[in-house]
Design an enzyme around this catalytic site. Structure first.
Site, PDB file in Angstrom:
ATOM      1  N   HIS A   1      63.124  87.393  29.835  1.00  0.00           N
ATOM      2  CA  HIS A   1      64.170  87.296  30.856  1.00  0.00           C
ATOM      3  C   HIS A   1      63.698  89.104  31.836  1.00  0.00           C
ATOM      4  O   HIS A   1      63.984  88.545  32.745  1.00  0.00           O
ATOM      5  CB  HIS A   1      65.217  87.809  30.340  1.00  0.00           C
ATOM      6  CG  HIS A   1      66.605  87.842  31.462  1.00  0.00           C
ATOM      7  ND1 HIS A   1      67.447  87.683  31.174  1.00  0.00           N
ATOM      8  CD2 HIS A   1      66.811  89.158  32.348  1.00  0.00           C
ATOM      9  CE1 HIS A   1      68.766  88.255  32.511  1.00  0.00           C
ATOM     10  NE2 HIS A   1      68.011  89.108  33.052  1.00  0.00           N
ATOM     11  N   GLU A   2      63.108  89.550  31.344  1.00  0.00           N
ATOM     12  CA  GLU A   2      62.969  91.346  32.040  1.00  0.00           C
ATOM     13  C   GLU A   2      61.363  90.556  33.513  1.00  0.00           C
ATOM     14  O   GLU A   2      61.908  91.325  33.849  1.00  0.00           O
ATOM     15  CB  GLU A   2      62.231  91.640  31.159  1.00  0.00           C
ATOM     16  CG  GLU A   2      63.712  92.699  30.336  1.00  0.00           C
ATOM     17  CD  GLU A   2      64.897  92.787  31.065  1.00  0.00           C
ATOM     18  OE1 GLU A   2      64.787  92.800  32.535  1.00  0.00           O
ATOM     19  OE2 GLU A   2      66.502  92.208  31.056  1.00  0.00           O
TER      20      GLU A   2
ATOM     21  N   HIS B   1      61.806  88.993  35.680  1.00  0.00           N
ATOM     22  CA  HIS B   1      62.811  90.107  37.361  1.00  0.00           C
ATOM     23  C   HIS B   1      61.439  89.877  38.037  1.00  0.00           C
ATOM     24  O   HIS B   1      61.444  90.287  38.937  1.00  0.00           O
ATOM     25  CB  HIS B   1      63.759  90.517  36.577  1.00  0.00           C
ATOM     26  CG  HIS B   1      65.219  90.471  36.378  1.00  0.00           C
ATOM     27  ND1 HIS B   1      66.130  90.298  37.616  1.00  0.00           N
ATOM     28  CD2 HIS B   1      65.282  90.802  35.688  1.00  0.00           C
ATOM     29  CE1 HIS B   1      67.100  90.808  36.890  1.00  0.00           C
ATOM     30  NE2 HIS B   1      67.079  89.659  35.873  1.00  0.00           N
TER      31      HIS B   1
ATOM     32  N   CYS C   1      72.663  89.082  32.845  1.00  0.00           N
ATOM     33  CA  CYS C   1      71.954  89.604  33.949  1.00  0.00           C
ATOM     34  C   CYS C   1      73.137  90.293  34.126  1.00  0.00           C
ATOM     35  O   CYS C   1      74.163  90.164  35.072  1.00  0.00           O
ATOM     36  CB  CYS C   1      71.393  88.555  34.624  1.00  0.00           C
ATOM     37  SG  CYS C   1      70.312  89.593  35.461  1.00  0.00           S
ATOM     38  N   LEU C   2      73.092  91.612  34.352  1.00  0.00           N
ATOM     39  CA  LEU C   2      73.462  92.644  34.765  1.00  0.00           C
ATOM     40  C   LEU C   2      73.053  92.493  37.169  1.00  0.00           C
ATOM     41  O   LEU C   2      74.103  92.885  37.395  1.00  0.00           O
ATOM     42  CB  LEU C   2      72.859  94.167  34.509  1.00  0.00           C
ATOM     43  CG  LEU C   2      72.728  94.405  33.273  1.00  0.00           C
ATOM     44  CD1 LEU C   2      72.370  96.170  33.446  1.00  0.00           C
ATOM     45  CD2 LEU C   2      74.035  94.485  33.121  1.00  0.00           C
TER      46      LEU C   2
ATOM     47  N   GLN D   1      65.773  95.785  39.728  1.00  0.00           N
ATOM     48  CA  GLN D   1      67.027  95.799  39.600  1.00  0.00           C
ATOM     49  C   GLN D   1      67.911  97.253  39.738  1.00  0.00           C
ATOM     50  O   GLN D   1      68.988  97.335  40.351  1.00  0.00           O
ATOM     51  CB  GLN D   1      67.716  95.385  37.681  1.00  0.00           C
ATOM     52  CG  GLN D   1      67.364  93.888  37.165  1.00  0.00           C
ATOM     53  CD  GLN D   1      68.259  93.867  36.021  1.00  0.00           C
ATOM     54  OE1 GLN D   1      67.297  93.984  35.509  1.00  0.00           O
ATOM     55  NE2 GLN D   1      69.304  93.019  35.996  1.00  0.00           N
TER      56      GLN D   1
ATOM     57  N   GLY E   1      68.980  95.262  28.553  1.00  0.00           N
ATOM     58  CA  GLY E   1      67.373  95.319  29.518  1.00  0.00           C
ATOM     59  C   GLY E   1      67.624  95.730  30.819  1.00  0.00           C
ATOM     60  O   GLY E   1      68.860  95.624  31.236  1.00  0.00           O
TER      61      GLY E   1
HETATM   62  O1  GNR Z   1      72.067  92.723  29.299  1.00  0.00           O
HETATM   63  C1  GNR Z   1      71.596  91.592  28.812  1.00  0.00           C
HETATM   64  N1  GNR Z   1      71.712  90.750  28.476  1.00  0.00           N
HETATM   65  C2  GNR Z   1      70.874  89.767  27.796  1.00  0.00           C
HETATM   66  C3  GNR Z   1      71.328  88.071  27.486  1.00  0.00           C
HETATM   67  C4  GNR Z   1      70.241  87.236  27.022  1.00  0.00           C
HETATM   68  C5  GNR Z   1      68.884  87.413  27.383  1.00  0.00           C
HETATM   69  C6  GNR Z   1      68.707  88.806  28.360  1.00  0.00           C
HETATM   70  C7  GNR Z   1      69.448  89.592  28.781  1.00  0.00           C
HETATM   71  S1  GNR Z   1      69.129  90.462  29.240  1.00  0.00           S
HETATM   72  C8  GNR Z   1      70.417  91.279  30.489  1.00  0.00           C
HETATM   73  C9  GNR Z   1      70.260  92.781  31.084  1.00  0.00           C
HETATM   74  C10 GNR Z   1      69.588  92.607  32.162  1.00  0.00           C
HETATM   75  O2  GNR Z   1      70.276  91.768  33.014  1.00  0.00           O
HETATM   76  N2  GNR Z   1      68.178  92.156  31.915  1.00  0.00           N
HETATM   77  O3  GNR Z   1      67.117  92.047  33.401  1.00  0.00           O
HETATM   78 NI    NI Z   2      68.587  90.339  34.159  1.00  0.00          NI
END
Ligand code: GNR
Ligand code: NI
Length: 174
Positions: A141-142, A145, A99-100, A51, A46
């Protein structure tokens, strides 16, 4: 094809509250395409626009669960514009999140197991759906952000400090 640079902590942009998209136009579709390229390049499931430094409420997700016969991932990117959580389940689920923007660090995060979400797709068409499993976790999670919230905000201070320390050590070692 445009792979954009991913913003990492402690960049203050990750704390911005992103602005709603007024109209899903060609510029938004180009952003979605570039975010999708960036997500695949970084092997993420995601990505939120902030980001890549764009303060707009745009998310792309591809859980990339299945693999084809040749072992290559089957790509099924989905775009979510102005996603909104309408309701969440009482039932919780725990997932080891990454998270990236906090590269190579993981921690268990507890969130509602299911959420009802409304969004616009890349054509501006409205959708509403109840999500569960990894998609529910990833969407929360997104959307975090888009509100300037990171997964490390959901864990204890001790664990958060550990994650930040490990990341800084990793960066120093190269
Ligand atoms: O790549 C991602 N893996 C992930 C694993 C578990 C819960 C959420 C994520 S999102 C993350 C990519 C990212 O940073 N998205 O904002
Ligand atoms: Ni993230």
């Amino acid at each position: 094809m445009a792979v954009l640079e991913i913003v990492e902590i402690p960049d203050a942009r990750l704390r911005a509250v992103s602005k709603p998209v007024a109209q899903v136009d060609d510029a938004v579709r180009r952003l979605i395409a570039d975010m999708t390229d960036t997500m695949y390049d970084a092997h993420g499931i995601g990505l939120a626009a902030i980001q890549v430094g764009v303060e707009q409420r745009v998310v792309v997700i591809d859980l990339q669960a299945e693999e084809g016969e040749d072992g290559k991932p089957i790509r099924n990117p989905q775009a979510y514009v102005n996603p909104e959580i309408l309701d969440v389940s009482d039932e919780l689920s725990t997932y080891s999140e990454g998270c990236l923007s906090i590269p190579e660090q993981y921690a268990e995060v507890v969130r509602p197991a299911r959420c009802r979400v409304r969004w616009l797709d890349e054509n501006g068409t409205a959708h509403e759906e109840e999500l569960d499993g990894l998609l529910a976790t990833c969407m929360q999670h997104e959307i975090d952000h888009l509100n300037g919230v990171l997964f490390i905000d959901h864990i204890s201070r001790l664990k958060r400090d550990m994650v930040v320390k490990k990341l800084n050590k990793m960066r120093k070692m190269g």
